[in-house]
Every structure is written in structure tokens, then in C-alpha cells.
Design a protein around this motif. Structure first.
Motif, PDB file in Angstrom:
ATOM      1  N   ASN A   1     -27.019 -21.152  13.120  1.00  0.00           N
ATOM      2  CA  ASN A   1     -27.587 -20.755  14.413  1.00  0.00           C
ATOM      3  C   ASN A   1     -26.808 -19.582  15.007  1.00  0.00           C
ATOM      4  O   ASN A   1     -27.388 -18.648  15.566  1.00  0.00           O
ATOM      5  CB  ASN A   1     -27.579 -21.928  15.389  1.00  0.00           C
TER       6      ASN A   1
ATOM      7  N   ARG B   1     -27.595 -16.510  12.992  1.00  0.00           N
ATOM      8  CA  ARG B   1     -28.947 -16.054  13.286  1.00  0.00           C
ATOM      9  C   ARG B   1     -28.981 -15.320  14.626  1.00  0.00           C
ATOM     10  O   ARG B   1     -29.644 -14.290  14.769  1.00  0.00           O
ATOM     11  CB  ARG B   1     -29.903 -17.254  13.307  1.00  0.00           C
ATOM     12  N   ALA B   2     -28.262 -15.845  15.625  1.00  0.00           N
ATOM     13  CA  ALA B   2     -28.222 -15.190  16.932  1.00  0.00           C
ATOM     14  C   ALA B   2     -27.561 -13.817  16.821  1.00  0.00           C
ATOM     15  O   ALA B   2     -28.032 -12.831  17.415  1.00  0.00           O
ATOM     16  CB  ALA B   2     -27.459 -16.069  17.927  1.00  0.00           C
TER      17      ALA B   2
ATOM     18  N   HIS C   1     -23.170 -18.049  21.183  1.00  0.00           N
ATOM     19  CA  HIS C   1     -23.057 -18.013  19.710  1.00  0.00           C
ATOM     20  C   HIS C   1     -22.236 -16.803  19.271  1.00  0.00           C
ATOM     21  O   HIS C   1     -21.390 -16.912  18.367  1.00  0.00           O
ATOM     22  CB  HIS C   1     -24.458 -17.944  19.083  1.00  0.00           C
TER      23      HIS C   1
ATOM     24  N   LEU D   1     -35.835 -15.553  19.279  1.00  0.00           N
ATOM     25  CA  LEU D   1     -35.411 -16.865  18.793  1.00  0.00           C
ATOM     26  C   LEU D   1     -35.844 -18.009  19.719  1.00  0.00           C
ATOM     27  O   LEU D   1     -35.590 -19.169  19.415  1.00  0.00           O
ATOM     28  CB  LEU D   1     -33.887 -16.893  18.638  1.00  0.00           C
TER      29      LEU D   1
ATOM     30  N   SER E   1     -21.773 -21.669  11.962  1.00  0.00           N
ATOM     31  CA  SER E   1     -23.106 -22.270  11.990  1.00  0.00           C
ATOM     32  C   SER E   1     -24.173 -21.219  11.726  1.00  0.00           C
ATOM     33  O   SER E   1     -24.032 -20.042  12.098  1.00  0.00           O
ATOM     34  CB  SER E   1     -23.363 -22.934  13.345  1.00  0.00           C
TER      35      SER E   1
END
Length: 296
Positions: free
Chosen positions: A9, A12-13, A40, A30, A7
Motif C-alpha cells: 500500500n 502503491r501510494a 504512506h 487510489l 507495505s
């Protein structure tokens, strides 16, 4: 067979944690919880089957796999961020659409484009020839350069640039060049004068500035000033035009202006829709004003 991407997300994390060196700081950037970022990262490590971070004292250190993913994710998110910023700026950031009459475009704007690009390298123009009345919205223009006079449309913001001055010009190839060049302005009353339908007031205004109120004797007419001036260069008659549009011909000797130029009450102006926030328009106005005024 390669597994599908995890994902965005989760990526990004991980990218924020790797860049900042802290799960807590990544969570703050975030706007999620510390636990969400940690989950994550664990999901990525479980999918990969190897750790991305190891403990280093009180902080985190990237494994070799973590470093590779950091570099790839950072580059990918950088490309996405740049693309999104470009979309937010919209198409006008690529080129400012500038409309102007064809005669101004051919005789004044185009010869200055190289210098304009050198002085304002971040400004890209798309030039659009406009004839007749200019409708900024209908023509899809960001701004328009024109010769005109007040009152201006209420929906426009106008940057006055320089006063308009017009005068008669003729070529040394004209059959009566010597007589006309050495004669007073009144000599032109007996001459069939070249003119344009778009500026019917040009000759009467110039003659009135020399206290000549007789109606001019008009000769061949043209739809566009560019054609009018080419006819004058060919020696076919005496034309009248703004000084800036014939300056190159005067400098080269292709045309002469024995009687000078007179103010019309009009002005060179850059116009845009009122409230247009494009910061490039006032920068362009400043450049145009300096160029016009430097020419005297």
C-alpha cells in the motif's frame, strides 16, 4: 542484512504520487484520503532514512532516491498489472480451442494455417481432431468447424460459411480410368464404390442429383475420409468427397472429378456455445467464409 519490503500500500501510494506529481491526484486515483497517501510516503522515508520528495514551488519533485524507487516500483506494478490482466482473460486468450473432424483438419485446415496466421496474427489456435458427434462442452472446445445441416443444437450459435458440394473422384492409376472418365454418371452403378461409414447418404444423394435412384454398389468401406481418399489416390476405387477436401489433389492431377460436384443441402459451419463472448470466433468465421467462397 536487507530489511523486508515495505507495505505494498505504501509503495502503491508512492508510485502514484511520483507518476502523477501530486499527492492529491494520487489520493483520487487510489480512492483514499490525502492524509493517507502522505502517511504512506512518510513511512517509506522514515524506513529509508532519506527523503523521496522535495518541495518544488507548489508541487513535488523527486530526489535521486525517489527517482530510483519510482522506476523500480513502476516496473514492478506494471508486471503485476499485466499478469493480473492475463489471468482475468483466462487460458482461452492464449489459444482458441478449435475442434473439427480429422479429415478437415488434415486436408483443409492445416494447409491454410500459415495464411491464417498471417491474416489474423492475434489469433492462436489449438486444434483438436473430433470424430463422431461433436459435444462442445464435453470436449473442452471454444468452437468447432464442421460439415453438417440444420437443425443445429439449440445450445449452439452457428455461423454458416459455404454450401457443401460433393462429387466422385478417381485416380488416373485406376484400372478402368479411361472407361470411367469418359462414361456418364450411370457408369458408376456398375462400379464397387469406396465409401465411409460416417457418410452413408453421400453416394445415394449424389446419384439422386443425377436422377439415378438405383442403390449404389458399395465396395470397400473406411472409418475415416482421409483413408478413403488415400485409397482413391492409390487407384483402388472411386471415392466421394467434398470438393474442398480434394481440390489440391485435383489441381495436382492425382485425382480427377469427371462428373462434377453437387449440393448436398449441408453447409460448412463454425459453431460455438450460444452466448460465448469470445470476439475471436466471429473473426475466424469471417476468414473461413472468405476463404471458402474465394475458392468458388
Amino acid at each position: 542484512m536487507a530489511r523486508p519490503l515495505p507495505s505494498l500500500n505504501a509503495l502503491r501510494a508512492f508510485e502514484a504520487s511520483a507518476r502523477l506529481g501530486s499527492v492529491s491526484q494520487a489520493a483520487g486515483e487510489l480512492h483514499v484520503t490525502h492524509g493517507a497517501v502522505s502517511r504512506h510516503i512518510r513511512a517509506l522515508e522514515d524506513a529509508l532514512g532519506r527523503p523521496l520528495f522535495v518541495r518544488d514551488g507548489r508541487g513535488l519533485a523527486l530526489t535521486s532516491d525517489g527517482q530510483r524507487l519510482r522506476d523500480s516500483a513502476g516496473e514492478a506494478f506494471g508486471v503485476l498489472q499485466a499478469g493480473w490482466a492475463a489471468l482475468q482473460r483466462g487460458p482461452r486468450a492464449a489459444a482458441l480451442v478449435l475442434g473439427c473432424p480429422g479429415s478437415l483438419l488434415a486436408r483443409w485446415v492445416i494447409p491454410r494455417l500459415e495464411r491464417l496466421a498471417a491474416d489474423l496474427p492475434d489469433l492462436t489456435l489449438h486444434l483438436s481432431a473430433q470424430e463422431g458427434g461433436i459435444d462442445l462442452a464435453a470436449a473442452g472446445l471454444d468452437a468447432a468447424l464442421l460439415l453438417g445441416e440444420a437443425p443445429w443444437p439449440a445450445a449452439w450459435q452457428v455461423w454458416p460459411l459455404a454450401p457443401e458440394r460433393i462429387g466422385p473422384v478417381l485416380s488416373p492409376r485406376h484400372a478402368r480410368f479411361d472407361v470411367l472418365r469418359d462414361g456418364p454418371p450411370r457408369t458408376l452403378l456398375d462400379e464397387p464404390l469406396l465409401h465411409t461409414a460416417s457418410r452413408p447418404q453421400a453416394w445415394p444423394r449424389w446419384l439422386a442429383s443425377h436422377q439415378l435412384t438405383d442403390a449404389p454398389r458399395l465396395g470397400t468401406g473406411f472409418d475415416h475420409l482421409t483413408y478413403l481418399l488415400e485409397a482413391a489416390v492409390a487407384g483402388l476405387g472411386v471415392a466421394i468427397a467434398p470438393r474442398e477436401l480434394v481440390q489440391a489433389d485435383l489441381d495436382s492431377g492425382r485425382l480427377v472429378a469427371p462428373w462434377g460436384f453437387a449440393d448436398t443441402g449441408g453447409t460448412w459451419a463454425l459453431c460455438a456455445a450460444r452466448g460465448n463472448p469470445d470476439a475471436r470466433i466471429p473473426l475466424l468465421a469471417d476468414w473461413l467464409r472468405r476463404d471458402l467462397l474465394s475458392a468458388g
